[in-house]
Scaffold this motif. Structure first.
Motif, mmCIF file in Angstrom:
data_model
loop_
_atom_site.group_PDB
_atom_site.id
_atom_site.type_symbol
_atom_site.label_atom_id
_atom_site.label_comp_id
_atom_site.label_asym_id
_atom_site.label_seq_id
_atom_site.Cartn_x
_atom_site.Cartn_y
_atom_site.Cartn_z
ATOM 1 N N GLU A 1 1.187 3.257 13.946
ATOM 2 C CA GLU A 1 2.141 2.349 13.320
ATOM 3 C C GLU A 1 1.381 1.427 12.371
ATOM 4 O O GLU A 1 0.235 1.054 12.633
ATOM 5 N N PHE A 2 2.056 1.067 11.273
ATOM 6 C CA PHE A 2 1.427 0.241 10.246
ATOM 7 C C PHE A 2 2.309 -0.950 9.934
ATOM 8 O O PHE A 2 3.541 -0.847 9.959
ATOM 9 N N SER A 3 1.656 -2.073 9.625
ATOM 10 C CA SER A 3 2.407 -3.278 9.296
ATOM 11 C C SER A 3 3.189 -3.096 8.003
ATOM 12 O O SER A 3 4.247 -3.697 7.813
ATOM 13 N N ASN A 4 2.702 -2.267 7.103
ATOM 14 C CA ASN A 4 3.403 -1.969 5.857
ATOM 15 C C ASN A 4 3.285 -0.482 5.590
ATOM 16 O O ASN A 4 2.409 -0.031 4.843
ATOM 17 N N ALA A 5 4.159 0.296 6.207
ATOM 18 C CA ALA A 5 4.087 1.750 6.083
ATOM 19 C C ALA A 5 4.294 2.205 4.642
ATOM 20 O O ALA A 5 3.759 3.235 4.219
#
Length: 471
Positions: free
Chosen positions: A385-389
């Motif tokens: 998971e990414f903070s800003n995909a």
């Protein structure tokens, strides 16, 4: 005039960029898990011919706005609609997985990790779970050899069909139950053969054996101490153990021991001898349950042991639980029977099993099923998971790479269900391209391109008129 000419050129160039993006979106309308892109424009720059001025209290004049001439347009941003999910396509392939939520599968080419929404996986020749298009390994967590549970550590390739996973180890039987109702008025329990109960057991190599027990009514018999046994007293005998495949008895070669030799005298003075027998008594203070006599008073288990012979069954002990059987009036019918394992199936034993199927749960856990009814946890697909995909970089082949603006992957990942996500097998996520929207954007882009071409045409005409002033 030259400014207008170059503004038109910038407009053509920028609208061409937008058309390129639209074309790529439409080209990928059937690409697995493709995420469409959108283009936004911004004005390029301005030439200020007169700066703004403020009000002058001395002269009483007001301020004036700046005079600026725009010099065209440029591409402001190309954004990926990464959080918009595509439709679901049913494939019925157990290795096709759709991931919901904002997380990504983690894959590797052996050198670098990538991230993808495309779950069209397969198994390669070495048993690894891989992308069917690139052959990149799908990464996840392995099973701890000691605990049999998932160990959340640095992600690594999931070798779900490794050689050691193709079979399920055999397991020796360690627990059994004699359960049901024992009726002292039963015809069989009062016969010479007794009430027969069969139990299938396994040794540590997975070989199956059939054991035969019999329950006999001991009421009225006189034990070796001269005591007349009361109602509710029985004795259980191990009659035989045979190998299932050959049918040969292994009673002697396995060194089986069950209880001891019991000697009774009946009312006529005849001697009754029972080899490999255990005295069992009815316990009115314990809900009528039966318990073995000898050892601990009121013990509800008795043991069938091996170890003195040369057979495969040596070094095994089976604890037989009597606590779920009880004496009760049942119209002369005994329902008690031998069953392998405890009430939860533990200790039942099993033969060597071959893998017959693989399943993937909605939490990404991969389980193998085997011909011996065993199931084994093989690993778990981890997700990133990414903070800003939307900041991920598209790398082609349905892959993304992290960037400075996407946030970084910690190397371990998370459980897909941690943030309400899930995995579904037999389905794939389709492209999220909206054709109606793309065609609408194509029309407006075409008109914009056309209008900018007219700027160039008209500017050229004006320049031509200027040149013709000399004539």
């Amino acid at each position: 005039m030259m400014r207008a000419l170059y503004s038109g050129v910038s407009g053509l160039r920028t609208h061409q960029t937008k058309m390129d993006v639209i074309g790529n979106n439409i080209a990928n309308v059937n690409t697995v898990a493709y995420k469409s892109q959108t283009v936004t424009f911004q004005d390029l720059m301005y030439q200020t011919t007169q700066a703004a001025s403020g009000a002058n209290a001395t002269t009483g004049t007001g301020g004036t706005n700046a005079k600026q001439i725009g010099l065209g347009v440029t591409t402001g941003a190309i954004s990926t609609t990464i959080t918009t999910a595509g439709a679901t396509q049913t494939t019925n392939n157990p290795f096709d997985i759709k991931i919901t939520g904002d997380s990504f599968f983690v894959v590797s080419d052996g050198t670098q990790r990538y991230f993808t929404k495309a779950g069209n996986f397969t198994i390669d020749s070495t048993g690894n779970l891989v992308m069917s298009t690139t052959g990149y390994n799908v990464l996840g967590w392995q099973v701890n050899d000691t605990t049999g549970e998932i160990q959340k550590a640095t992600v690594s390739p999931l070798k779900v069909m490794a050689t050691e996973n193709l079979t399920s180890d055999a397991e020796a039987t360690t627990l059994a139950r004699y359960t049901g109702i024992v009726d002292s008025d039963s015809t069989d329990i009062n016969s010479t053969a007794g009430e027969v109960a069969n139990l299938d057991i396994y040794d540590s190599l997975g070989y199956k054996y059939n054991t035969t027990f019999s329950m006999h009514n001991a009421e009225g018999l006189i034990d070796s101490s001269g005591n007349t046994l009361p109602e509710g007293t029985f004795y259980m005998v191990l009659d035989d153990i045979t190998e299932e495949e050959s049918g040969d008895s292994v009673m002697t070669s396995s060194g089986a021991t069950f209880g001891s030799t019991l000697t009774f005298t009946d009312s006529s003075g005849n001697t009754v001898t029972a080899n490999n027998a255990v005295l069992v008594t009815y316990d009115p203070d314990n809900s009528g349950k039966l318990s073995a006599v000898g050892g601990t008073t009121g013990a509800t288990t008795t043991k069938l042991s091996f170890g003195t012979g040369t057979g495969q069954l040596k070094h095994s002990t089976i604890s037989i639980d009597l606590s779920t059987s009880q004496m009760s009036g049942n119209s002369g019918t005994t329902t008690a029977a031998m069953k392998g394992g405890d009430a939860d199936g533990n200790g039942e034993g099993r033969k060597l099993g071959k893998m017959i199927g693989i399943s993937i749960g909605n939490d990404g856990k991969i389980s193998g099923s085997y011909s011996n009814n065993d199931t084994k946890l093989l690993g778990q697909i981890a997700v990133a998971e990414f903070s800003n995909a939307a900041g991920l970089s598209k790398e082609g082949e349905n892959l993304y790479a992290e960037t400075l603006n996407s946030g970084s992957f910690d190397g371990i990942g998370v459980d897909v269900t941690a943030n309400s996500g899930s995995m579904a097998t037999g389905v794939l996520e389709m492209s999220n391209v909206d054709l109606s929207s793309e065609f609408t954007e194509m029309i407006t882009t075409q008109r914009g391109f056309q209008a900018n071409s007219r700027i160039i045409t008209v500017s050229d005409t004006l320049i031509e008129e200027l040149v013709n002033l000399k004539r």
